[in-house]
Design an enzyme around this catalytic site. Sequence first.
Site, short mmCIF file in Angstrom:
data_model
loop_
_atom_site.label_atom_id
_atom_site.label_comp_id
_atom_site.label_asym_id
_atom_site.label_seq_id
_atom_site.Cartn_x
_atom_site.Cartn_y
_atom_site.Cartn_z
CG ASN A 166 10.39 1.29 -0.26
OD1 ASN A 166 9.93 0.17 0.48
ND2 ASN A 166 11.12 0.70 -1.27
CD GLU A 190 10.06 0.77 -8.56
OE1 GLU A 190 9.96 1.85 -9.05
OE2 GLU A 190 11.23 0.21 -8.10
CG ASP A 207 6.80 0.70 -12.23
OD1 ASP A 207 7.99 0.69 -12.27
OD2 ASP A 207 6.28 1.51 -11.86
CG ASP A 242 12.31 -5.94 1.59
OD1 ASP A 242 12.48 -5.16 0.42
OD2 ASP A 242 13.13 -5.84 2.26
#
Length: 322
Positions: free
Chosen positions: A191, A227, A183, A200
């Site tokens: 983000n 993620e 993770d 991304d």
Amino acid sequence: MEQSMETWLPHLHNRPRLLIVDDQPTNIRVLHELFREDCDVFMATLGEQAISLCRTLLPDLILLDVVMEGMDGHEVCRRLKADPATQGIPIIFITAQRQESDEVRGLELGAVDFISKPINPTIVRARVRTHLTLKLQNDLLRSMALMDGLTGVANRRKFDEDLLADWRQCFREQKPLSLILVDVDYFKRYNDRYGHLAGDGCLKSVAQALSETVRRPYDLVARYGGEEFACILPNTDLRGAVELAEKMQRNIRSLGIEHSGSDVDRVVTISLGVATLVPTAVLEFQALIVAADKQLYEAKKTGRARVCSSFSDECPIESGRL
């Protein structure tokens, strides 16, 4: 002048793998001579041997005799088509049987073609060319369908398929199977701070670094969701899996991707949960996912940017990656 297989299949990075199955050495020699310059040719004289080779080699095409000592070609075909690991391999029957009913039976069992003996070399080469080309096209389409569009690693569907197949293989061999769940720490904050385009890019970089850490061709790195990533490690005990997870952690940190919103570092880091099981008849493969997920939760709960692991008492931990 006949074209070479390289001309037929210009997009193949490796030579096609062709398995010839016939209990007559003379027939094998003739076919071997016909394809040895263009294919990696493997041979089997017994049905059981052919099935074992198929599971190990996963050939691109099988030329299969029908009438053989012991297990005949029809039964070989039936068993290969019943196994998810080998059912996609095209089979061409090559046989002295000429009855229409024989051909129909072979096609109903899943063969893609039927060639009568004595063989015509030009016809055999043409049909092999056709079916290898179709196999390549199908492999490319399947590869695209099993790839994550953003990161370029395997997607969740591919992960599910491989984990089940590896679980069954490790059960047969009684070998340990390890799983690493990964993770990206505080990715939502990343983000929010840097934007989804940067997010991304971050995931792409993480996926590439994870893939480069895994060296063996039968290990798999997949995007598990959002993620999260996963790494399947067949024939790998806990110690070997933990060593690889720690290397993954170091490699991601060394990317130096700025993450000012993280509570654990100023660069992007990952948390990893590692679990190892030797499959048994009473366990389902989901047990490995549950165990790895529990360890990932533990890694996140105890501070992130770390590796947590667990193993079954049945698993050896002394020999590393096998």
